[in-house]
Design an enzyme around this catalytic site. Structure first.
Site, PDB file in Angstrom:
ATOM      1  N   CYS A   2     -24.542 -13.095  34.695  1.00 22.32           N
ATOM      2  CA  CYS A   2     -24.034 -12.043  35.563  1.00 22.32           C
ATOM      3  C   CYS A   2     -22.610 -12.371  36.012  1.00 22.32           C
ATOM      4  O   CYS A   2     -22.316 -13.496  36.398  1.00 22.32           O
ATOM      5  CB  CYS A   2     -24.878 -11.796  36.813  1.00 22.32           C
ATOM      6  SG  CYS A   2     -26.554 -11.324  36.462  1.00 22.32           S
ATOM      7  N   ARG A  27     -20.522 -13.125  30.592  1.00 20.84           N
ATOM      8  CA  ARG A  27     -21.523 -13.708  31.497  1.00 20.84           C
ATOM      9  C   ARG A  27     -22.837 -12.922  31.487  1.00 20.84           C
ATOM     10  O   ARG A  27     -23.834 -13.358  32.073  1.00 20.84           O
ATOM     11  CB  ARG A  27     -20.976 -13.740  32.930  1.00 20.84           C
ATOM     12  CG  ARG A  27     -19.780 -14.636  33.102  1.00 20.84           C
ATOM     13  CD  ARG A  27     -19.330 -14.658  34.555  1.00 20.84           C
ATOM     14  NE  ARG A  27     -20.343 -15.236  35.413  1.00 20.84           N
ATOM     15  CZ  ARG A  27     -20.432 -16.524  35.720  1.00 20.84           C
ATOM     16  NH1 ARG A  27     -19.545 -17.369  35.253  1.00 20.84           N
ATOM     17  NH2 ARG A  27     -21.383 -16.972  36.504  1.00 20.84           N
ATOM     18  N   TRP A  72     -27.010  -9.968  33.406  1.00 22.68           N
ATOM     19  CA  TRP A  72     -27.907 -10.635  32.481  1.00 22.68           C
ATOM     20  C   TRP A  72     -29.250 -10.683  33.215  1.00 22.68           C
ATOM     21  O   TRP A  72     -29.396 -11.385  34.208  1.00 22.68           O
ATOM     22  CB  TRP A  72     -27.421 -12.050  32.160  1.00 22.68           C
ATOM     23  CG  TRP A  72     -28.251 -12.756  31.144  1.00 22.68           C
ATOM     24  CD1 TRP A  72     -28.125 -12.682  29.788  1.00 22.68           C
ATOM     25  CD2 TRP A  72     -29.328 -13.677  31.395  1.00 22.68           C
ATOM     26  NE1 TRP A  72     -29.062 -13.484  29.186  1.00 22.68           N
ATOM     27  CE2 TRP A  72     -29.812 -14.100  30.141  1.00 22.68           C
ATOM     28  CE3 TRP A  72     -29.929 -14.173  32.554  1.00 22.68           C
ATOM     29  CZ2 TRP A  72     -30.864 -15.002  30.009  1.00 22.68           C
ATOM     30  CZ3 TRP A  72     -30.991 -15.066  32.427  1.00 22.68           C
ATOM     31  CH2 TRP A  72     -31.443 -15.472  31.165  1.00 22.68           C
ATOM     32  N   ASN A  96     -25.159 -12.403  41.723  1.00 23.41           N
ATOM     33  CA  ASN A  96     -25.401 -13.261  40.569  1.00 23.41           C
ATOM     34  C   ASN A  96     -26.223 -14.445  41.060  1.00 23.41           C
ATOM     35  O   ASN A  96     -25.858 -15.077  42.051  1.00 23.41           O
ATOM     36  CB  ASN A  96     -24.062 -13.756  39.990  1.00 23.41           C
ATOM     37  CG  ASN A  96     -24.252 -14.900  39.016  1.00 23.41           C
ATOM     38  OD1 ASN A  96     -25.229 -14.924  38.274  1.00 23.41           O
ATOM     39  ND2 ASN A  96     -23.327 -15.846  39.016  1.00 23.41           N
ATOM     40  N   GLY A  97     -27.322 -14.738  40.383  1.00 23.49           N
ATOM     41  CA  GLY A  97     -28.158 -15.860  40.792  1.00 23.49           C
ATOM     42  C   GLY A  97     -29.618 -15.458  40.736  1.00 23.49           C
ATOM     43  O   GLY A  97     -29.981 -14.495  40.041  1.00 23.49           O
ATOM     44  N   GLU A 458     -26.782 -28.562  15.725  1.00 17.40           N
ATOM     45  CA  GLU A 458     -25.797 -27.580  16.191  1.00 17.40           C
ATOM     46  C   GLU A 458     -25.607 -26.464  15.158  1.00 17.40           C
ATOM     47  O   GLU A 458     -25.509 -25.292  15.522  1.00 17.40           O
ATOM     48  CB  GLU A 458     -24.470 -28.284  16.509  1.00 17.40           C
ATOM     49  CG  GLU A 458     -23.341 -27.366  16.902  1.00 17.40           C
ATOM     50  CD  GLU A 458     -23.637 -26.492  18.121  1.00 17.40           C
ATOM     51  OE1 GLU A 458     -24.623 -26.730  18.827  1.00 17.40           O
ATOM     52  OE2 GLU A 458     -22.847 -25.546  18.353  1.00 17.40           O
ATOM     53  N   LYS A 462     -26.231 -22.558  16.052  1.00 15.18           N
ATOM     54  CA  LYS A 462     -25.166 -21.560  15.887  1.00 15.18           C
ATOM     55  C   LYS A 462     -25.652 -20.410  15.019  1.00 15.18           C
ATOM     56  O   LYS A 462     -25.443 -19.253  15.337  1.00 15.18           O
ATOM     57  CB  LYS A 462     -23.944 -22.244  15.265  1.00 15.18           C
ATOM     58  CG  LYS A 462     -22.670 -21.608  15.549  1.00 15.18           C
ATOM     59  CD  LYS A 462     -21.984 -22.089  16.809  1.00 15.18           C
ATOM     60  CE  LYS A 462     -22.900 -22.343  17.967  1.00 15.18           C
ATOM     61  NZ  LYS A 462     -22.340 -22.892  19.129  1.00 15.18           N
ATOM     62  N   GLU A 465     -28.320 -18.269  16.811  1.00 16.23           N
ATOM     63  CA  GLU A 465     -27.740 -17.558  17.939  1.00 16.23           C
ATOM     64  C   GLU A 465     -27.012 -16.275  17.519  1.00 16.23           C
ATOM     65  O   GLU A 465     -27.135 -15.246  18.177  1.00 16.23           O
ATOM     66  CB  GLU A 465     -26.752 -18.521  18.610  1.00 16.23           C
ATOM     67  CG  GLU A 465     -26.187 -18.103  19.912  1.00 16.23           C
ATOM     68  CD  GLU A 465     -25.274 -19.183  20.490  1.00 16.23           C
ATOM     69  OE1 GLU A 465     -24.776 -20.050  19.746  1.00 16.23           O
ATOM     70  OE2 GLU A 465     -25.049 -19.143  21.707  1.00 16.23           O
ATOM     71  N   HIS A 481     -42.776 -35.160   6.736  1.00 19.32           N
ATOM     72  CA  HIS A 481     -43.823 -35.271   7.767  1.00 19.32           C
ATOM     73  C   HIS A 481     -44.206 -33.911   8.334  1.00 19.32           C
ATOM     74  O   HIS A 481     -44.809 -33.839   9.403  1.00 19.32           O
ATOM     75  CB  HIS A 481     -43.341 -36.201   8.885  1.00 19.32           C
ATOM     76  CG  HIS A 481     -43.052 -37.585   8.406  1.00 19.32           C
ATOM     77  ND1 HIS A 481     -44.034 -38.449   7.976  1.00 19.32           N
ATOM     78  CD2 HIS A 481     -41.874 -38.225   8.230  1.00 19.32           C
ATOM     79  CE1 HIS A 481     -43.480 -39.584   7.597  1.00 19.32           C
ATOM     80  NE2 HIS A 481     -42.167 -39.474   7.728  1.00 19.32           N
ATOM     81  N   LYS A 581     -23.032 -16.392  28.473  1.00 16.54           N
ATOM     82  CA  LYS A 581     -22.214 -17.587  28.255  1.00 16.54           C
ATOM     83  C   LYS A 581     -22.548 -18.705  29.237  1.00 16.54           C
ATOM     84  O   LYS A 581     -22.618 -19.865  28.873  1.00 16.54           O
ATOM     85  CB  LYS A 581     -20.744 -17.187  28.404  1.00 16.54           C
ATOM     86  CG  LYS A 581     -19.753 -18.301  28.150  1.00 16.54           C
ATOM     87  CD  LYS A 581     -19.499 -18.452  26.686  1.00 16.54           C
ATOM     88  CE  LYS A 581     -18.533 -19.568  26.368  1.00 16.54           C
ATOM     89  NZ  LYS A 581     -18.746 -20.061  25.000  1.00 16.54           N
TER      90      LYS A 581
END
Ligand code: M6R
Length: 586
Positions: A2, A27, A72, A96-97, A458, A462, A465, A481, A581
């Site tokens: 947010c 955000r 968000w 926001n929170g 990573e 990526k 995402e 395994h 983000k």
């Protein structure tokens, strides 16, 4: 997680807030809204979807004071009703929170006759402010804040008044100080080009913002001073600059990010060495990409500096009572510096007596207020939700620190050439065929050993995402395994092989996958690996380099691969679904 912005001045509040929201959209981008005070009345526009949906309606708003929000979702699905601002009586609020005790608060407000419209936790805030309001908005916000448990950066306005009141706890708020106008916002980018100075609020602070003043208070309504700093956000660095997406623009900025980070490390080198030298235990932590950088940090410290180290996800570490002690140094890696899990893990370790080193791209963030020392990551603003240049710069910062502790001058010289290596990698990269293979695959698995394993994790993150293709990252040795059961003609396995000493073992894993009929690609810096598989697998060759530098070349290649796949599949790489983000909630 947010974005919020408030403006008080003499310009058109709707337009100015709309522009700020566009810059904060990374955000959160599932809904957006704006409230302005126009002729004493509160006018609100809000909608599910991206900020752009408010384009026309925001222009039509009058008034020169207002607040805005890009969401968000945490509580309640992303729709028009749950979009902020939320209103009760004459009060409008953006938040926001996460309000942890919202259910109890809502129940008691409803028992008192209040009616709620949304499923959000945030809606209790305007109700509480409305309930406590007796002619003084600041006082009502302070009383409201005393009832809230959880995290909040909130902005409140009231019909008939000419002020915005802000409150902060565990979510960021900065004030922007301009000529005949003042701002408050989640992040500096929202204020790029709008005001020359900023002031960063701390937990427990309140602020009253008008056209002519921005005043900070504590919970006793006493005025307090916070440092005034230059506003370093540059409008130019927030533009696409001719690129189709921020992701591709930013991954091309990796060489400069690495160069600036290595240079900046010189200034903190001695302080970092003395902070870390005394520690008998080093823990690296972070979330997502930053955790993958932490994994590399662990290897660099152990293998180059001979300092045993551990790496733990911040979301695990913050609930782990066993870890830190007086002689521990926690190295917290975070691009935003605001990730709730990382900040809380650092606070927990600090309480146990640990020294905290923050490796961050955000010099005014929460992590820097907790840390004893900050190792700067100089990547500049990163707008794409998928981390690219910040990851490369984090690697450079961590490698610089390990080299400083090891006095390894040869490798330090190679690191100073890494920006050229990354440019060379990107310029010569032939990854289009591999991107097509990924786009067709049912699942994509990334494999590596040692340092290459951290990079494989990573690469996998990526790709997932930005493309939404399922997959994972595994150590090559683990293949037999379990993960081998996933392999068939519809799955693609991508092996990262840059460590000559481990290459024989990695090549065996490639053979095992080929013999099960899976699609296979190899990304390597090693000529003998290239030679062995050039006719049997898709091989992507990177410039030859030291294995400790190789993650920088491999990271750029994997980021580029993920980007290409997103483009092929028509995904928006800058704003992947469901993500944001800066993750300031748990
Ligand atoms: O701001 P931080 O570095 O603390 O963020 C941590 C993660 O949320 C972040 O790296 C995330 O995994 C990225 N979107 C990955 O590209």
């Amino acid at each position: 997680m947010c974005g919020i912005i408030g403006y008080a001045g003499s310009g058109n509040a709707g337009e100015i807030i709309y522009d700020g929201l566009l810059k904060l959209e990374y955000r959160g981008y599932d809904s957006a809204g704006i409230a302005v005070l126009d002729g004493g009345k509160c006018a609100i526009v809000k909608s599910a979807g991206r900020v752009k949906k408010l384009n026309t309606s925001a222009q039509l708003l009058g008034g020169s004071i207002g607040i805005g929000h890009t969401r968000w979702a945490t509580h309640g699905k992303p729709d028009d009703v749950n979009a902020h601002p939320h209103v009760c009586g004459k009060i409008a609020v953006v938040h926001n929170g996460e309000i942890e005790n919202y259910a109890e608060l809502k129940k008691s407000l409803m028992d008192g006759g209040d009616k709620f419209l949304s499923q959000t936790d945030s809606e209790v805030i305007p109700h509480l402010i409305n309930k406590f309001y007796c002619g003084d908005l600041l006082e009502a916000v302070i009383k409201c804040a005393s009832m809230l448990k959880g995290s909040y950066a909130l902005l409140a306005i009231r019909e008939g008044s000419g002020e915005i009141v802000a409150a902060k706890n565990r979510s960021p708020v900065i004030l922007g100080l301009g000529e005949n106008c003042n701002f408050c916002a989640s992040d500096e980018p929202a204020l790029a080009g709008k005001c020359p100075r900023i002031c960063v609020l701390e937990d427990g602070d309140f602020a009253v913002i008008t056209k002519d003043s921005a005043t900070v208070y504590n919970s006793k309504k006493q005025k307090i001073n916070r440092a005034v700093l230059p506003n370093s956000a540059k409008e130019q660095s927030l533009s696409l600059g001719g690129y189709p997406h921020y992701m591709i623009k930013e991954l091309w900025e990796a060489p400069a990010a690495v160069k600036n980070t290595v240079t900046a490390f010189g200034e903190v080198k001695n302080a970092v060495c003395s902070a870390i030298c005394g520690a008998d235990k080093i823990i690296f932590t972070g979330c997502g990409t930053a955790y993958h950088a932490a994994l590399l940090g662990k290897r660099y410290f152990a293998e180059l500096a001979g300092i045993p180290a551990e790496a733990e996800y911040a979301g695990e570490l913050r609930y782990d009572k066993l870890y830190a002690g007086k002689n521990t140094c926690l190295i917290a890696v975070t691009q935003s510096g605001e990730t709730a899990d990382t900040v809380e893990a650092a606070i927990l370790c600090k309480k146990s007596g640990a020294t905290i080193a923050a490796v961050t791209n955000s010099p005014h963030s929460a992590i820097t207020r907790t840390a004893d020392i900050t190792v700067p990551v100089c990547a500049g603003a990163e707008i794409c939700v998928a981390a690219t240049k910040s990851y490369s710069a984090q690697i450079a910062a961590l490698l610089s620190a390990a080299l400083a502790l090891s006095q390894n001058t040869g490798l330090a010289e190679e690191l100073s050439n890494a920006p050229a290596l990354i440019s060379q990698t990107l310029q010569n990269l032939d990854i289009y065929a591999l991107a097509e293979m990924c786009a067709r695959a049912r699942g994509v698995y990334f494999m590596g050993r040692g340092i290459d394993y951290a990079v494989a994790l990573e690469g996998s993150l990526k790709l997932k995402e930005v493309s939404y293709i399922a997959g994972g990252g595994y150590p090559s040795g683990e293949l037999k395994h379990g993960p081998l059961a996933l392999i068939d003609g519809s799955t693609l396995s991508i092996f990262i092989i840059t460590d000559a000493a481990l290459s024989q073992k990695s090549m065996e894993a490639v053979e095992q996958t080929l013999s099960r009929g899976g699609m296979v690609a190899v990304i390597t810096t090693l000529p003998h690996v290239h030679k062995r598989f050039e006719r049997r697998a898709e091989v992507v060759t990177l410039p030859e380099c030291n294995k400790y530098i190789a993650p920088l070349a491999a990271a750029s290649a994997l980021q580029f691969l993920a980007y290409r796949v997103a483009v092929i599949l028509n995904r928006d790489p800058d704003k992947p679904r469901n993500l944001a983000k800066s993750v300031t909630v748990e």
